[in-house]
Design a protein around this motif. Structure first.
Motif, PDB file in Angstrom:
ATOM      1  N   ALA A 160      -3.403  -7.335  -9.348  1.00 41.46           N
ATOM      2  CA  ALA A 160      -1.974  -7.606  -9.468  1.00 41.46           C
ATOM      3  C   ALA A 160      -1.468  -8.150  -8.141  1.00 41.46           C
ATOM      4  CB  ALA A 160      -1.228  -6.329  -9.815  1.00 41.46           C
ATOM      5  N   ILE A 161      -0.374  -8.884  -8.222  1.00 46.05           N
ATOM      6  CA  ILE A 161       0.312  -9.343  -7.019  1.00 46.05           C
ATOM      7  C   ILE A 161       1.579  -8.504  -6.886  1.00 46.05           C
ATOM      8  CG2 ILE A 161       1.473 -11.276  -5.889  1.00 46.05           C
ATOM      9  CD1 ILE A 161      -0.388 -13.141  -7.473  1.00 46.05           C
ATOM     10  N   ILE A 162       1.737  -7.880  -5.712  1.00 50.19           N
ATOM     11  CA  ILE A 162       2.896  -7.035  -5.461  1.00 50.19           C
ATOM     12  C   ILE A 162       3.609  -7.512  -4.202  1.00 50.19           C
ATOM     13  CG2 ILE A 162       1.923  -5.002  -6.603  1.00 50.19           C
ATOM     14  CD1 ILE A 162       1.316  -3.902  -3.774  1.00 50.19           C
ATOM     15  N   LEU A 163       4.866  -7.126  -4.068  1.00 48.49           N
ATOM     16  CA  LEU A 163       5.624  -7.364  -2.843  1.00 48.49           C
ATOM     17  C   LEU A 163       5.729  -6.037  -2.103  1.00 48.49           C
ATOM     18  CD1 LEU A 163       8.589  -9.627  -4.031  1.00 48.49           C
ATOM     19  CD2 LEU A 163       6.613 -10.309  -2.680  1.00 48.49           C
ATOM     20  N   LEU A 164       5.192  -6.006  -0.891  1.00 50.27           N
ATOM     21  CA  LEU A 164       5.192  -4.797  -0.077  1.00 50.27           C
ATOM     22  C   LEU A 164       5.972  -5.098   1.194  1.00 50.27           C
ATOM     23  CD1 LEU A 164       4.012  -1.910   0.227  1.00 50.27           C
ATOM     24  CD2 LEU A 164       2.091  -2.952   1.419  1.00 50.27           C
ATOM     25  N   THR A 165       6.896  -4.222   1.538  1.00 53.69           N
ATOM     26  CA  THR A 165       7.671  -4.417   2.753  1.00 53.69           C
ATOM     27  C   THR A 165       6.877  -3.891   3.941  1.00 53.69           C
ATOM     28  OG1 THR A 165       9.716  -4.196   1.508  1.00 53.69           O
ATOM     29  CG2 THR A 165       9.879  -3.952   3.898  1.00 53.69           C
ATOM     30  N   VAL A 166       6.503  -4.813   4.847  1.00 54.49           N
ATOM     31  CA  VAL A 166       5.748  -4.475   6.047  1.00 54.49           C
ATOM     32  C   VAL A 166       6.491  -5.085   7.232  1.00 54.49           C
ATOM     33  CG1 VAL A 166       3.525  -4.694   7.229  1.00 54.49           C
ATOM     34  CG2 VAL A 166       3.589  -4.521   4.743  1.00 54.49           C
ATOM     35  N   LEU A 167       6.839  -4.259   8.216  1.00 50.98           N
ATOM     36  CA  LEU A 167       7.570  -4.710   9.400  1.00 50.98           C
ATOM     37  C   LEU A 167       8.854  -5.462   9.021  1.00 50.98           C
ATOM     38  CD1 LEU A 167       4.556  -5.908  11.553  1.00 50.98           C
ATOM     39  CD2 LEU A 167       5.805  -3.749  11.748  1.00 50.98           C
ATOM     40  N   HIS A 168       9.602  -4.903   8.094  1.00 44.81           N
ATOM     41  CA  HIS A 168      10.891  -5.420   7.635  1.00 44.81           C
ATOM     42  C   HIS A 168      10.798  -6.778   6.945  1.00 44.81           C
ATOM     43  CE1 HIS A 168      12.788  -2.073   9.612  1.00 44.81           C
ATOM     44  NE2 HIS A 168      12.193  -2.399  10.758  1.00 44.81           N
ATOM     45  N   ARG A 169       9.614  -7.129   6.463  1.00 42.25           N
ATOM     46  CA  ARG A 169       9.444  -8.378   5.707  1.00 42.25           C
ATOM     47  C   ARG A 169       8.639  -8.071   4.455  1.00 42.25           C
ATOM     48  NH1 ARG A 169       7.037 -13.132   8.766  1.00 42.25           N
ATOM     49  NH2 ARG A 169       8.020 -14.236   7.060  1.00 42.25           N
ATOM     50  N   GLN A 170       8.974  -8.758   3.381  1.00 43.73           N
ATOM     51  CA  GLN A 170       8.200  -8.581   2.147  1.00 43.73           C
ATOM     52  C   GLN A 170       6.989  -9.501   2.180  1.00 43.73           C
ATOM     53  OE1 GLN A 170      10.817  -9.093  -1.230  1.00 43.73           O
ATOM     54  NE2 GLN A 170      11.130  -6.885  -1.347  1.00 43.73           N
ATOM     55  N   GLN A 171       5.833  -8.900   1.947  1.00 39.85           N
ATOM     56  CA  GLN A 171       4.573  -9.642   1.935  1.00 39.85           C
ATOM     57  C   GLN A 171       3.968  -9.570   0.534  1.00 39.85           C
ATOM     58  OE1 GLN A 171       3.357 -11.234   4.702  1.00 39.85           O
ATOM     59  NE2 GLN A 171       5.204 -10.571   5.770  1.00 39.85           N
ATOM     60  N   GLN A 172       3.438 -10.695   0.073  1.00 41.58           N
ATOM     61  CA  GLN A 172       2.718 -10.690  -1.203  1.00 41.58           C
ATOM     62  C   GLN A 172       1.299 -10.198  -0.944  1.00 41.58           C
ATOM     63  OE1 GLN A 172       2.506 -14.325  -3.390  1.00 41.58           O
ATOM     64  NE2 GLN A 172       4.530 -14.057  -4.291  1.00 41.58           N
ATOM     65  N   ILE A 173       0.884  -9.206  -1.723  1.00 43.26           N
ATOM     66  CA  ILE A 173      -0.451  -8.623  -1.564  1.00 43.26           C
ATOM     67  C   ILE A 173      -1.110  -8.557  -2.928  1.00 43.26           C
ATOM     68  CG2 ILE A 173      -1.708  -6.538  -0.905  1.00 43.26           C
ATOM     69  CD1 ILE A 173       0.476  -5.958   1.099  1.00 43.26           C
ATOM     70  N   ARG A 174      -2.402  -8.896  -2.963  1.00 43.47           N
ATOM     71  CA  ARG A 174      -3.200  -8.726  -4.185  1.00 43.47           C
ATOM     72  C   ARG A 174      -3.893  -7.376  -4.085  1.00 43.47           C
ATOM     73  NH1 ARG A 174      -2.909 -14.106  -3.755  1.00 43.47           N
ATOM     74  NH2 ARG A 174      -2.877 -15.336  -5.661  1.00 43.47           N
ATOM     75  N   ILE A 175      -3.787  -6.607  -5.169  1.00 45.38           N
ATOM     76  CA  ILE A 175      -4.318  -5.245  -5.164  1.00 45.38           C
ATOM     77  C   ILE A 175      -4.904  -4.941  -6.537  1.00 45.38           C
ATOM     78  CG2 ILE A 175      -2.099  -4.240  -5.833  1.00 45.38           C
ATOM     79  CD1 ILE A 175      -2.705  -1.966  -3.828  1.00 45.38           C
ATOM     80  N   PRO A 176      -5.958  -4.123  -6.620  1.00 44.13           N
ATOM     81  CA  PRO A 176      -6.496  -3.756  -7.938  1.00 44.13           C
ATOM     82  C   PRO A 176      -5.447  -3.016  -8.774  1.00 44.13           C
ATOM     83  CG  PRO A 176      -8.058  -3.197  -6.205  1.00 44.13           C
ATOM     84  CD  PRO A 176      -6.775  -3.586  -5.534  1.00 44.13           C
ATOM     85  N   LEU A 177      -5.368  -3.345 -10.049  1.00 40.79           N
ATOM     86  CA  LEU A 177      -4.407  -2.689 -10.954  1.00 40.79           C
ATOM     87  C   LEU A 177      -4.587  -1.179 -11.006  1.00 40.79           C
ATOM     88  CD1 LEU A 177      -4.217  -5.122 -13.984  1.00 40.79           C
ATOM     89  CD2 LEU A 177      -2.293  -4.269 -12.674  1.00 40.79           C
ATOM     90  N   GLN A 178      -5.829  -0.726 -10.880  1.00 39.39           N
ATOM     91  CA  GLN A 178      -6.094   0.703 -10.973  1.00 39.39           C
ATOM     92  C   GLN A 178      -5.507   1.486  -9.804  1.00 39.39           C
ATOM     93  OE1 GLN A 178     -10.267   0.048 -11.281  1.00 39.39           O
ATOM     94  NE2 GLN A 178     -10.689   0.997  -9.323  1.00 39.39           N
ATOM     95  N   GLN A 179      -5.061   0.789  -8.746  1.00 33.77           N
ATOM     96  CA  GLN A 179      -4.448   1.445  -7.592  1.00 33.77           C
ATOM     97  C   GLN A 179      -2.933   1.490  -7.686  1.00 33.77           C
ATOM     98  OE1 GLN A 179      -5.860  -0.332  -3.952  1.00 33.77           O
ATOM     99  NE2 GLN A 179      -7.962   0.306  -4.300  1.00 33.77           N
ATOM    100  N   LEU A 180      -2.371   1.147  -8.842  1.00 36.81           N
ATOM    101  CA  LEU A 180      -0.923   1.142  -9.013  1.00 36.81           C
ATOM    102  C   LEU A 180      -0.488   2.124 -10.098  1.00 36.81           C
ATOM    103  CD1 LEU A 180      -0.150  -2.686  -9.031  1.00 36.81           C
ATOM    104  CD2 LEU A 180       0.151  -1.097  -7.149  1.00 36.81           C
ATOM    105  N   LYS A 181       0.712   2.673  -9.908  1.00 36.75           N
ATOM    106  CA  LYS A 181       1.357   3.467 -10.971  1.00 36.75           C
ATOM    107  C   LYS A 181       2.836   3.143 -10.946  1.00 36.75           C
ATOM    108  CE  LYS A 181       2.470   7.672  -8.506  1.00 36.75           C
ATOM    109  NZ  LYS A 181       2.368   9.114  -8.445  1.00 36.75           N
TER     110      LYS A 181
END
Length: 168
Positions: A144-165
């Protein structure tokens, strides 16, 4: 309105575990009208995103029978059927408008996605464990592609679906 025993009514059948489709098929082969409501569910199985059909009422299906003209005895011995649901040893009819309402609601539902675009998710594993993010979209069946806030900026990150809830 009084019940007319010459018209068919809907009744509830309890099926053997995970045999709703088998029971419905075998009852239809005996010319009994059946209704087993299914809905589409997206879930993670063995680390992959899978879309499956699941019964809305696991272990049950509806059958349309006439008290006078249908042979009810063959229902008990039908493969996949456990029993006709009764109260005080009498089958209780399900109102036609309940079945109609169910059919209309299921027709308007469509697919139920695992994660909604723009919905909140929590990372359950890996270096970003327990961090909240925003779900963007599925990237194939496993990522999945998620938006994660890192250092006050949103970054697009690819992560395995099984690591999300899903998060509330």
């Amino acid at each position: 309105m009084a019940n007319d025993t010459t018209t068919a009514q809907w009744y509830l059948i309890q099926c053997k575990p995970r045999q709703e489709a088998r029971a419905a098929e075998n009852l239809r082969n005996q010319h009994f009208p059946c209704y087993c409501p299914f809905h589409t569910v997206e879930k993670i199985q063995h680390g992959k995103r899978v879309v499956t059909q699941q019964p809305l009422f696991p272990g049950y299906l509806f059958i349309n029978l006439c008290k006078l003209t249908d042979n009810w005895h063959s229902i008990r011995s039908t493969r996949g059927v456990l029993r006709l649901v009764t109260f005080a040893n009498q089958p209780l009819a399900v109102a036609d408008d309940i079945i109609d309402n169910l059919q209309q609601r299921l027709a308007s539902l469509g697919d139920t996605p695992l994660f909604e675009e723009g919905g909140k998710v929590t990372i359950t594993d890996g270096p970003f464990k327990d961090l909240d993010a925003i779900f963007c979209k599925a990237d194939g069946n496993e990522r999945a592609i998620i938006l994660l806030t890192v250092l006050h900026r949103q970054q697009q990150i690819r992560i395995p679906l099984q690591q999300l809830k899903s998060s509330p």
